[in-house]
Design a protein around this motif. Structure first.
Motif, PDB file in Angstrom:
ATOM      1  N   SER A 101      14.222  39.921 -58.975  1.00 57.67           N
ATOM      2  CA  SER A 101      14.079  38.481 -58.586  1.00 57.67           C
ATOM      3  C   SER A 101      12.953  37.608 -58.730  1.00 57.67           C
ATOM      4  CB  SER A 101      14.878  38.370 -57.013  1.00 57.67           C
ATOM      5  OG  SER A 101      15.965  38.722 -57.062  1.00 57.67           O
ATOM      6  N   TYR A 102      12.286  38.028 -59.633  1.00 57.27           N
ATOM      7  CA  TYR A 102      10.900  37.463 -60.067  1.00 57.27           C
ATOM      8  C   TYR A 102      10.000  37.839 -59.164  1.00 57.27           C
ATOM      9  CZ  TYR A 102      13.632  35.944 -64.218  1.00 57.27           C
ATOM     10  OH  TYR A 102      14.261  36.109 -65.091  1.00 57.27           O
ATOM     11  N   LYS A 103       9.836  38.775 -58.426  1.00 59.85           N
ATOM     12  CA  LYS A 103       9.102  38.965 -57.100  1.00 59.85           C
ATOM     13  C   LYS A 103       8.211  40.352 -57.480  1.00 59.85           C
ATOM     14  CE  LYS A 103      12.093  37.206 -53.569  1.00 59.85           C
ATOM     15  NZ  LYS A 103      12.931  37.724 -52.323  1.00 59.85           N
ATOM     16  N   GLU A 104       6.920  39.972 -57.769  1.00 59.72           N
ATOM     17  CA  GLU A 104       5.878  41.082 -58.321  1.00 59.72           C
ATOM     18  C   GLU A 104       5.713  41.944 -57.332  1.00 59.72           C
ATOM     19  OE1 GLU A 104       2.223  39.065 -59.571  1.00 59.72           O
ATOM     20  OE2 GLU A 104       3.266  37.671 -60.962  1.00 59.72           O
ATOM     21  N   GLU A 105       5.769  41.610 -55.997  1.00 58.37           N
ATOM     22  CA  GLU A 105       5.491  42.946 -55.020  1.00 58.37           C
ATOM     23  C   GLU A 105       6.913  43.563 -55.008  1.00 58.37           C
ATOM     24  OE1 GLU A 105       3.681  45.088 -52.225  1.00 58.37           O
ATOM     25  OE2 GLU A 105       2.883  43.680 -53.453  1.00 58.37           O
ATOM     26  N   THR A 106       7.674  43.266 -55.087  1.00 60.41           N
ATOM     27  CA  THR A 106       9.033  44.089 -54.952  1.00 60.41           C
ATOM     28  C   THR A 106       9.101  45.031 -56.352  1.00 60.41           C
ATOM     29  OG1 THR A 106      10.335  42.393 -53.852  1.00 60.41           O
ATOM     30  CG2 THR A 106      11.495  44.001 -55.065  1.00 60.41           C
ATOM     31  N   GLU A 107       8.789  44.298 -57.354  1.00 63.39           N
ATOM     32  CA  GLU A 107       8.493  44.986 -58.722  1.00 63.39           C
ATOM     33  C   GLU A 107       7.594  46.115 -58.710  1.00 63.39           C
ATOM     34  OE1 GLU A 107       8.154  44.514 -63.440  1.00 63.39           O
ATOM     35  OE2 GLU A 107       6.705  43.521 -62.086  1.00 63.39           O
ATOM     36  N   PHE A 108       6.437  45.890 -58.112  1.00 61.11           N
ATOM     37  CA  PHE A 108       5.156  46.836 -57.756  1.00 61.11           C
ATOM     38  C   PHE A 108       5.886  48.092 -57.086  1.00 61.11           C
ATOM     39  CE2 PHE A 108       1.682  48.515 -55.579  1.00 61.11           C
ATOM     40  CZ  PHE A 108       0.624  48.969 -56.562  1.00 61.11           C
ATOM     41  N   GLN A 109       6.158  47.777 -55.872  1.00 64.81           N
ATOM     42  CA  GLN A 109       6.700  48.769 -54.874  1.00 64.81           C
ATOM     43  C   GLN A 109       7.816  49.773 -55.617  1.00 64.81           C
ATOM     44  OE1 GLN A 109       8.390  46.634 -51.727  1.00 64.81           O
ATOM     45  NE2 GLN A 109       6.267  46.170 -50.727  1.00 64.81           N
ATOM     46  N   LYS A 110       8.736  49.263 -56.623  1.00 66.74           N
ATOM     47  CA  LYS A 110       9.673  50.063 -57.206  1.00 66.74           C
ATOM     48  C   LYS A 110       9.055  50.975 -58.205  1.00 66.74           C
ATOM     49  CE  LYS A 110      13.575  51.381 -59.327  1.00 66.74           C
ATOM     50  NZ  LYS A 110      14.448  52.189 -58.439  1.00 66.74           N
ATOM     51  N   HIS A 111       8.047  50.440 -58.937  1.00 66.12           N
ATOM     52  CA  HIS A 111       7.181  51.126 -59.947  1.00 66.12           C
ATOM     53  C   HIS A 111       6.352  52.317 -59.028  1.00 66.12           C
ATOM     54  CE1 HIS A 111       8.187  49.295 -63.805  1.00 66.12           C
ATOM     55  NE2 HIS A 111       8.186  48.120 -63.032  1.00 66.12           N
ATOM     56  N   GLU A 112       5.708  51.809 -58.129  1.00 69.34           N
ATOM     57  CA  GLU A 112       5.272  52.965 -57.399  1.00 69.34           C
ATOM     58  C   GLU A 112       5.951  53.975 -56.830  1.00 69.34           C
ATOM     59  OE1 GLU A 112       1.238  52.455 -54.096  1.00 69.34           O
ATOM     60  OE2 GLU A 112       3.461  51.434 -53.402  1.00 69.34           O
ATOM     61  N   LYS A 113       6.941  53.823 -56.367  1.00 67.13           N
ATOM     62  CA  LYS A 113       8.330  54.816 -55.806  1.00 67.13           C
ATOM     63  C   LYS A 113       8.644  55.614 -57.068  1.00 67.13           C
ATOM     64  CE  LYS A 113      12.278  55.501 -53.397  1.00 67.13           C
ATOM     65  NZ  LYS A 113      13.428  54.953 -52.903  1.00 67.13           N
ATOM     66  N   GLU A 114       8.746  54.981 -58.331  1.00 64.82           N
ATOM     67  CA  GLU A 114       9.258  55.758 -59.173  1.00 64.82           C
ATOM     68  C   GLU A 114       8.220  56.731 -59.843  1.00 64.82           C
ATOM     69  OE1 GLU A 114      12.734  55.078 -60.028  1.00 64.82           O
ATOM     70  OE2 GLU A 114      12.445  54.825 -61.957  1.00 64.82           O
ATOM     71  N   LEU A 115       6.803  56.364 -60.004  1.00 64.68           N
ATOM     72  CA  LEU A 115       5.752  57.281 -60.457  1.00 64.68           C
ATOM     73  C   LEU A 115       5.686  58.363 -59.403  1.00 64.68           C
ATOM     74  CD1 LEU A 115       3.171  54.410 -61.707  1.00 64.68           C
ATOM     75  CD2 LEU A 115       4.433  56.102 -63.000  1.00 64.68           C
ATOM     76  N   GLN A 116       5.862  58.054 -58.131  1.00 62.29           N
ATOM     77  CA  GLN A 116       5.647  59.265 -57.070  1.00 62.29           C
ATOM     78  C   GLN A 116       6.804  60.111 -57.398  1.00 62.29           C
ATOM     79  OE1 GLN A 116       3.352  60.096 -55.072  1.00 62.29           O
ATOM     80  NE2 GLN A 116       2.271  58.370 -55.795  1.00 62.29           N
ATOM     81  N   THR A 117       7.904  59.842 -57.414  1.00 64.30           N
ATOM     82  CA  THR A 117       9.365  60.593 -57.869  1.00 64.30           C
ATOM     83  C   THR A 117       8.781  61.272 -59.297  1.00 64.30           C
ATOM     84  OG1 THR A 117      10.601  58.962 -56.781  1.00 64.30           O
ATOM     85  CG2 THR A 117      11.610  60.508 -58.331  1.00 64.30           C
TER      86      THR A 117
END
Length: 115
Positions: A97-113
């Motif tokens: 939804s064009y929310k940078e913080e939401t996207e950042f959190q997803k990428h952060e989680k993905e990288l940890q996984t």
């Protein structure tokens, strides 16, 4: 045909990276900041996404195999996993939804996984 060195090399790192050319300057900056002279670039759409949440198990296996080849052939001891903003493999910014913080959190989680 370009001349290339036949000299075997040691890779300072293997980098799992997206093939989106918009982010090539960021890759070059990272390589310079970390003083990485030789890297084995594992370049696939979505980058580390294929380790964290692949659409098919074969995608993860391919990336793991490529990392193994880097280790075997070039003595690689360092692995750098990367994703990027507005990545089509994640559905672009629209998926967040064009929310940078939401996207950042997803990428952060993905990288940890992926790690």
């Amino acid at each position: 045909m370009a001349q290339t060195s036949r000299e075997h090399y040691h890779a300072d790192a293997a980098v799992v990276w997206c093939f989106d050319a918009r982010f090539a300057p960021a890759l070059q900056d990272m390589q310079k900041k970390l003083s990485l002279k030789k890297i084995d670039l594992i370049c696939v759409g979505g980058g580390a996404k294929h380790l964290a949440s692949p659409a098919k198990a074969e995608y993860r296996n391919f990336i793991l195999d490529q990392i193994g080849v880097s280790v075997k052939l070039h003595g690689t001891k360092r692995l750098i996993l990367m994703t990027h903003s507005d990545c089509g493999a994640y559905g672009g910014m629209e998926a967040f939804s064009y929310k940078e913080e939401t996207e950042f959190q997803k990428h952060e989680k993905e990288l940890q996984t992926a790690k």
